[in-house]
Design a protein around this motif. Sequence first.
Motif, PDB file in Angstrom:
ATOM      1  N   MET A   1       0.839  -1.167   0.000  1.00  9.32           N
ATOM      2  CA  MET A   1       0.000   0.000   0.000  1.00  9.32           C
ATOM      3  C   MET A   1       0.892   1.240   0.000  1.00  9.32           C
ATOM      4  O   MET A   1       1.858   1.320   0.734  1.00  9.32           O
ATOM      5  CB  MET A   1      -0.904  -0.010   1.240  1.00  9.32           C
ATOM      6  CG  MET A   1      -1.706   1.263   1.372  1.00  9.32           C
ATOM      7  SD  MET A   1      -2.576   1.448   2.946  1.00  9.32           S
ATOM      8  CE  MET A   1      -3.808   0.210   2.792  1.00  9.32           C
ATOM      9  N   ALA A   2       0.543   2.200  -0.812  1.00 11.17           N
ATOM     10  CA  ALA A   2       1.302   3.444  -0.873  1.00 11.17           C
ATOM     11  C   ALA A   2       1.122   4.230   0.421  1.00 11.17           C
ATOM     12  O   ALA A   2       0.055   4.227   1.029  1.00 11.17           O
ATOM     13  CB  ALA A   2       0.822   4.276  -2.055  1.00 11.17           C
ATOM     14  N   ARG A   3       2.171   4.878   0.836  1.00 10.15           N
ATOM     15  CA  ARG A   3       2.146   5.681   2.057  1.00 10.15           C
ATOM     16  C   ARG A   3       2.402   7.134   1.703  1.00 10.15           C
ATOM     17  O   ARG A   3       3.175   7.454   0.796  1.00 10.15           O
ATOM     18  CB  ARG A   3       3.223   5.217   3.037  1.00 10.15           C
ATOM     19  CG  ARG A   3       3.036   3.803   3.508  1.00 10.15           C
ATOM     20  CD  ARG A   3       1.948   3.751   4.526  1.00 10.15           C
ATOM     21  NE  ARG A   3       1.750   2.385   4.961  1.00 10.15           N
ATOM     22  CZ  ARG A   3       0.853   2.050   5.849  1.00 10.15           C
ATOM     23  NH1 ARG A   3       0.065   2.945   6.370  1.00 10.15           N
ATOM     24  NH2 ARG A   3       0.711   0.806   6.206  1.00 10.15           N
ATOM     25  N   ILE A   4       1.773   8.014   2.446  1.00 10.22           N
ATOM     26  CA  ILE A   4       1.987   9.442   2.275  1.00 10.22           C
ATOM     27  C   ILE A   4       3.163   9.844   3.153  1.00 10.22           C
ATOM     28  O   ILE A   4       3.172   9.562   4.353  1.00 10.22           O
ATOM     29  CB  ILE A   4       0.731  10.242   2.671  1.00 10.22           C
ATOM     30  CG1 ILE A   4      -0.427   9.873   1.750  1.00 10.22           C
ATOM     31  CG2 ILE A   4       1.005  11.732   2.623  1.00 10.22           C
ATOM     32  CD1 ILE A   4      -1.758  10.457   2.170  1.00 10.22           C
ATOM     33  N   LYS A   5       4.140  10.495   2.558  1.00 12.29           N
ATOM     34  CA  LYS A   5       5.292  10.953   3.314  1.00 12.29           C
ATOM     35  C   LYS A   5       4.891  12.245   4.019  1.00 12.29           C
ATOM     36  O   LYS A   5       4.511  13.224   3.396  1.00 12.29           O
ATOM     37  CB  LYS A   5       6.482  11.210   2.390  1.00 12.29           C
ATOM     38  CG  LYS A   5       7.719  11.646   3.141  1.00 12.29           C
ATOM     39  CD  LYS A   5       8.846  11.922   2.167  1.00 12.29           C
ATOM     40  CE  LYS A   5      10.085  12.403   2.863  1.00 12.29           C
ATOM     41  NZ  LYS A   5       9.968  13.687   3.508  1.00 12.29           N
ATOM     42  N   GLY A   6       4.940  12.225   5.311  1.00 10.26           N
ATOM     43  CA  GLY A   6       4.568  13.390   6.089  1.00 10.26           C
ATOM     44  C   GLY A   6       5.705  14.379   6.237  1.00 10.26           C
ATOM     45  O   GLY A   6       6.790  14.210   5.690  1.00 10.26           O
ATOM     46  N   VAL A   7       5.450  15.397   7.008  1.00  5.29           N
ATOM     47  CA  VAL A   7       6.413  16.453   7.281  1.00  5.29           C
ATOM     48  C   VAL A   7       7.368  15.978   8.375  1.00  5.29           C
ATOM     49  O   VAL A   7       6.941  15.373   9.357  1.00  5.29           O
ATOM     50  CB  VAL A   7       5.671  17.725   7.747  1.00  5.29           C
ATOM     51  CG1 VAL A   7       6.635  18.804   8.193  1.00  5.29           C
ATOM     52  CG2 VAL A   7       4.762  18.234   6.650  1.00  5.29           C
ATOM     53  N   THR A   8       8.647  16.226   8.194  1.00  4.10           N
ATOM     54  CA  THR A   8       9.610  15.925   9.251  1.00  4.10           C
ATOM     55  C   THR A   8       9.681  17.111  10.205  1.00  4.10           C
ATOM     56  O   THR A   8       9.243  18.217   9.872  1.00  4.10           O
ATOM     57  CB  THR A   8      11.015  15.658   8.679  1.00  4.10           C
ATOM     58  OG1 THR A   8      11.498  16.864   8.084  1.00  4.10           O
ATOM     59  CG2 THR A   8      11.005  14.529   7.671  1.00  4.10           C
ATOM     60  N   LYS A   9      10.234  16.875  11.361  1.00  2.00           N
ATOM     61  CA  LYS A   9      10.354  17.939  12.348  1.00  2.00           C
ATOM     62  C   LYS A   9      11.185  19.106  11.806  1.00  2.00           C
ATOM     63  O   LYS A   9      10.892  20.263  12.075  1.00  2.00           O
ATOM     64  CB  LYS A   9      10.968  17.379  13.632  1.00  2.00           C
ATOM     65  CG  LYS A   9      10.793  18.247  14.821  1.00  2.00           C
ATOM     66  CD  LYS A   9      11.227  17.512  16.073  1.00  2.00           C
ATOM     67  CE  LYS A   9      11.078  18.397  17.279  1.00  2.00           C
ATOM     68  NZ  LYS A   9      11.518  17.725  18.494  1.00  2.00           N
ATOM     69  N   GLU A  10      12.205  18.785  11.015  1.00  2.00           N
ATOM     70  CA  GLU A  10      13.066  19.819  10.450  1.00  2.00           C
ATOM     71  C   GLU A  10      12.332  20.665   9.406  1.00  2.00           C
ATOM     72  O   GLU A  10      12.653  21.832   9.207  1.00  2.00           O
ATOM     73  CB  GLU A  10      14.314  19.189   9.812  1.00  2.00           C
ATOM     74  CG  GLU A  10      15.258  18.551  10.808  1.00  2.00           C
ATOM     75  CD  GLU A  10      14.761  17.207  11.337  1.00  2.00           C
ATOM     76  OE1 GLU A  10      14.034  16.482  10.621  1.00  2.00           O
ATOM     77  OE2 GLU A  10      15.086  16.887  12.491  1.00  2.00           O
ATOM     78  N   GLU A  11      11.363  20.084   8.717  1.00  2.00           N
ATOM     79  CA  GLU A  11      10.604  20.789   7.684  1.00  2.00           C
ATOM     80  C   GLU A  11       9.401  21.541   8.245  1.00  2.00           C
ATOM     81  O   GLU A  11       8.793  22.348   7.546  1.00  2.00           O
ATOM     82  CB  GLU A  11      10.079  19.794   6.645  1.00  2.00           C
ATOM     83  CG  GLU A  11      11.130  18.995   5.935  1.00  2.00           C
ATOM     84  CD  GLU A  11      10.544  17.858   5.124  1.00  2.00           C
ATOM     85  OE1 GLU A  11      11.147  17.524   4.102  1.00  2.00           O
ATOM     86  OE2 GLU A  11       9.504  17.292   5.513  1.00  2.00           O
ATOM     87  N   ALA A  12       9.040  21.273   9.480  1.00  2.00           N
ATOM     88  CA  ALA A  12       7.790  21.767  10.059  1.00  2.00           C
ATOM     89  C   ALA A  12       7.825  23.272  10.317  1.00  2.00           C
ATOM     90  O   ALA A  12       8.858  23.841  10.674  1.00  2.00           O
ATOM     91  CB  ALA A  12       7.502  21.034  11.360  1.00  2.00           C
TER      92      ALA A  12
END
Length: 80
Positions: A1-12
């Motif tokens: 199943m494809a997963r959505i890559k979320g925001v990392t803490k560094e990108e937040a």
Amino acid sequence: MARIKGVTKEEASADVWAVFEAQEKQYGAVLNTAPVYALRPTIQQGVRALADGIQASGLIEAELKHLLCMKDASINGCPY
């Protein structure tokens, strides 16, 4: 199943970073859903407001909260 890559803490953004910090303080890690919700901070704020409203309503006793979370995780096949 494809997963959505979320925001990392560094990108937040600052608001999202604060949510990540609060979750790390409370749970020891950022919850799985937070980085995905962080892709759309307005949705993250809405989800947080819903959770806070349910908690503030007093309809779910504090002692039952984690039991309900465990049941919900079990239904969804997620670790808790």
